[in-house]
Design an enzyme around this catalytic site. Structure first.
Site, PDB file in Angstrom:
ATOM      1  N   HIS A 183      50.122 -20.830 -12.391  1.00  0.00           N
ATOM      2  CA  HIS A 183      50.327 -20.508 -13.692  1.00  0.00           C
ATOM      3  C   HIS A 183      51.418 -19.473 -13.709  1.00  0.00           C
ATOM      4  O   HIS A 183      51.514 -18.846 -14.638  1.00  0.00           O
ATOM      5  CB  HIS A 183      49.049 -20.224 -14.500  1.00  0.00           C
ATOM      6  CG  HIS A 183      48.046 -21.282 -14.365  1.00  0.00           C
ATOM      7  ND1 HIS A 183      47.841 -22.021 -15.447  1.00  0.00           N
ATOM      8  CD2 HIS A 183      46.882 -21.474 -13.758  1.00  0.00           C
ATOM      9  CE1 HIS A 183      46.824 -22.837 -15.336  1.00  0.00           C
ATOM     10  NE2 HIS A 183      46.289 -22.385 -14.210  1.00  0.00           N
ATOM     11  N   ASN A 212      42.424 -25.229 -19.515  1.00  0.00           N
ATOM     12  CA  ASN A 212      43.346 -25.995 -19.446  1.00  0.00           C
ATOM     13  C   ASN A 212      43.623 -26.923 -20.423  1.00  0.00           C
ATOM     14  O   ASN A 212      42.581 -27.006 -21.358  1.00  0.00           O
ATOM     15  CB  ASN A 212      43.601 -26.825 -18.068  1.00  0.00           C
ATOM     16  CG  ASN A 212      43.789 -25.906 -16.870  1.00  0.00           C
ATOM     17  OD1 ASN A 212      44.175 -25.029 -16.792  1.00  0.00           O
ATOM     18  ND2 ASN A 212      42.888 -26.332 -15.644  1.00  0.00           N
TER      19      ASN A 212
END
Length: 712
Positions: free
Chosen positions: A91, A164
């Site tokens: 990320h 997510n």
């Protein structure tokens, strides 16, 4: 030059002077004791202890919580947490925005969490969206999972919902997380590919780990190439608990549903955007907020009473499974609106620290073994990434609730603590700060008193053993168009895999167990024999399809924030352009005037008309629809402009609505495009309404077959 003292002896170098380069290198490397070759070696810890089970963390019973004493998992994840510092290991590329959350009504019957009690209360939030695989410099539109992390600054402390844009994950147990990330990251010998999963190590891993099958098919779907961050769903992934003031607990799954609808790019579009605008998603979110088209999501939960924990065909604790919405509908709790961009990217977006362990009274964890490991891993990572245990003092991470305790000193401490007692209990400072009993008003946090009586084991519950039925449900729930895209994605990705046996294993041992037609189509595209049957018996499911999984059923409300390109040139009919802009503005859509260059064009009345950009500077891939403005001279100029013709053709190929004033239809005729419901011609409000209706459908899916005949 090395000293003679440290130089190798002649006997050590004997035989290294040979024309065989590979043999020379091998002999030279054999002198380097720091090199390691694991071939034929046992798997061991960093302390040399042989590992008997590298698949399961140590738990109190097969379905119990993970244990802190699991030194193998802690060593493995601690090392992993510190591999990429200061950039996030995963990320790394992200963008973020400020906003607020507001409950629709009191949900006291479900939870005692304060921010869900009062519909008048506004709770500040900070949301970070991200890609998983690539570094900070990678592209926005790669095929990848997207992070969707929300920090609620509640009066009771910070609550981080770290999820997510897909509701499941690749693995079931946190002990496998370093393995998965090492496999999906760029290959270690050449740091290629950047930001993508189309390579050998990823497919080697997932083809050997059947539990990943469900998540992989999500990643091969259009969900992995979202149209914008504003049109993504978000999921908490894991099963959590909500607990009310009476101590009654319910299992829940967290959902974010965008009011803008759930939309994706086409693969050709995603690849072109990667070159034309690497920052496409960042730019889109920033501009939407700056223009007042604030993105909005509805926050909801699927609620399962504790008594119903075992009534499903799957295990609620398995992070590779969803609860189909047809079985448990999503209960709306409130809305989230993003209405302010960060003032400083580094200070806010880069330094924000999300941790799944940041919860407030009324929210608690389940024994999901992936979640249990994340509770340790995230805090450990932030300590290194942000320079120590005081990362909570960075402004973007500071809670709005006060935080008083005996924790002192360490790097980057900014709080000046008064008093002499840095411990509890104490009598020197009057006993302050003191504990707050859970039963008191605004009581302190207490964990849910789950009864556990089990052996310490490294095992996985048999209820985690079905790896293919929900992947099959997902594929069978897709529209024919979406299924074609999934087939193409598997074919593209596996076509990049160098080792034939990995391609064959994925097709024969994974895809064949999901759907034989899927496996056959991918096999054909790879030049492999189609498998005749699966390798395992897939557990029959009560649900054959879940319409809630298809993006075709998630269109959203209106066309707020959609972008429409209006092509103009000298001689344009400014009156018609103004009418179209007003019609789009009434729908909160954004109209952009594009000319042959960035210079103003002249209207039919001879007046200058400023444009927003040139057609080369702002290509068709960044728009949701294209309109060709009227004015005979303008249409004639555009018809002889190769850039303009390519602009329209590309929009047609990407299934976007096309519109033209009545006298601009000649340009569409020149291109010999097949007329469909996504083509609108006219110069009145009826035509503009038809354009709005076509944009609301996102794509002209019936055009896809005709569009394939047009070169990329």
């Amino acid at each position: 030059m090395p000293s003679k003292k440290n130089a190798p002896k002649e006997s050590q170098l004997a035989g290294t002077q040979t024309p065989d380069k590979a043999n020379t290198n091998a002999k030279l490397q054999s002198l380097e004791a720091f090199r390691s070759d694991a071939t034929g070696q046992a798997l061991r810890t960093n302390q040399g202890v042989k590992i008997a089970d590298n698949q399961n963390s140590l738990k109190a019973g097969e379905r119990g919580p993970s244990l802190l004493e699991d030194f193998i998992m802690r060593e493995k994840i601690t090392h992993f947490d510190h591999e990429r510092i200061p950039e996030r290991i995963v990320h790394a590329r992200g963008t973020a925005a400020h906003g607020y959350f507001q409950a629709y009504e009191s949900h006291a019957a479900l939870t005692k969490a304060g921010f869900l009690q009062d519909p008048e209360k506004i709770t500040p939030v900070f949301v970070r969206f991200s890609t998983v695989q690539g570094p900070r410099g990678s592209g926005d539109t790669v095929r990848d999972v997207r992070g969707f992390a929300v920090k609620f600054y509640t009066d009771e402390g910070n609550f981080d919902l770290v999820g997510n844009n897909m509701p499941v994950f690749f693995i079931q147990d946190a002990i496998k997380f370093p393995d998965f990330v090492h496999a999906v990251k760029p290959e270690p010998h050449n740091e290629i590919p950047t930001g993508g999963s189309a390579h050998d190590t990823f497919w080697d891993f997932v083809s050997l780990v059947p539990e990943s099958a469900h998540m992989v098919i999500w990643a091969m779907s259009d969900r992995a190439i979202p149209k914008s961050l504003r049109t993504m769903q978000g999921f908490g992934v894991h099963t959590f608990r909500l607990i009310n003031a009476e101590g009654v607990a319910s299992f829940v799954k967290f959902h974010w549903k965008p009011k803008q609808g759930v939309h994706s790019l086409l693969w050709d579009e995603a690849q072109k955007l990667a070159g034309k605008d690497t920052d496409y998603h960042r730019r889109d979110l920033w501009e939407a907020i700056e223009t007042g088209n604030y993105p909005e999501w509805e926050f909801g939960v699927q609620i399962v009473p504790e008594a119903d924990e075992h009534k499903f065909d799957f295990d609620l604790l398995d992070p590779t499974k969803i609860i189909p919405e047809e079985l448990v509908p999503v209960t709306p709790l409130g809305k989230m609106v993003l209405n302010r961009n960060p003032d400083n990217f580094f200070a806010e977006t880069e330094q924000v620290a999300f941790c799944p362990g940041h919860i407030v009274p009324g929210i608690d964890f389940s024994n999901d073994p992936l979640l249990q490991g994340r509770l340790f891993s995230y805090t450990d990572t932030q300590i290194s990434r942000l320079g120590g245990p005081n990362f909570h003092e960075i402004p973007i991470n500071r809670p709005v609730a006060p935080n008083h305790n005996g924790q002192r000193d360490a790097q980057h401490r900014t709080t000046l603590d008064k008093g002499r007692a840095a411990y509890e209990p104490n009598s020197i400072d009057g006993g302050w700060p003191k504990e707050t009993p859970p039963a008191a008003q605004d009581g302190g946090f207490e964990s849910y008193p789950e009864r556990i009586e089990a052996h310490k084991v490294r095992q996985r519950s048999p209820s985690f053993g079905d790896h293919f039925s929900q992947a099959r449900l997902f594929f069978q729930s897709m529209s024919p168009t979406e299924q074609e895209h999934i087939i193409s994605a598997y074919s593209f990705e596996l076509g990049k895999v160098e080792r034939a046996y990995i391609r064959e294993r994925e097709v024969n041992e994974i895809l064949a167990n999901i759907d034989l037609e899927l496996a056959a189509r991918v096999a054909h595209n790879l030049g492999l024999a189609a498998p005749k049957q699966g390798t395992v018996e897939v557990t029959p499911q009560s649900l054959k399809q879940s319409p809630a999984l298809s993006q075709m059923n998630l269109l959203g409300e209106g066309i707020k924030g959609r972008k429409v390109a209006i092509l103009v040139a000298d001689g344009v009919d400014a009156v018609q352009v103004d009418a179209l802009i007003k019609a789009l503005d009434a729908e909160s859509a954004q109209a952009k005037l594009l000319g042959p260059t960035s210079a103003p064009v002249k209207t039919a009345a001879g007046k200058p008309l400023a444009v927003d950009a040139s057609m080369e500077g702002m290509p068709s891939v960044v728009f949701d629809a294209v309109w060709i403005a009227g004015g005979k001279a303008s249409v004639q100029a555009l018809s002889g402009d190769g850039v303009a013709l390519h602009f329209v053709l590309e929009a047609y190929k990407h299934l976007k609505p096309l519109g033209a004033d009545s006298d601009a239809k000649a340009l569409l005729d020149t291109l010999r495009l097949k007329v469909d419901e996504g083509m609108v011609v006219g110069s009145d409000q009826k035509a503009y309404k038809a354009l709005v209706a076509a944009i609301a459908k996102h794509r002209v899916w019936s055009r896809e077959a005709a569009a394939k005949a047009i070169p990329a």
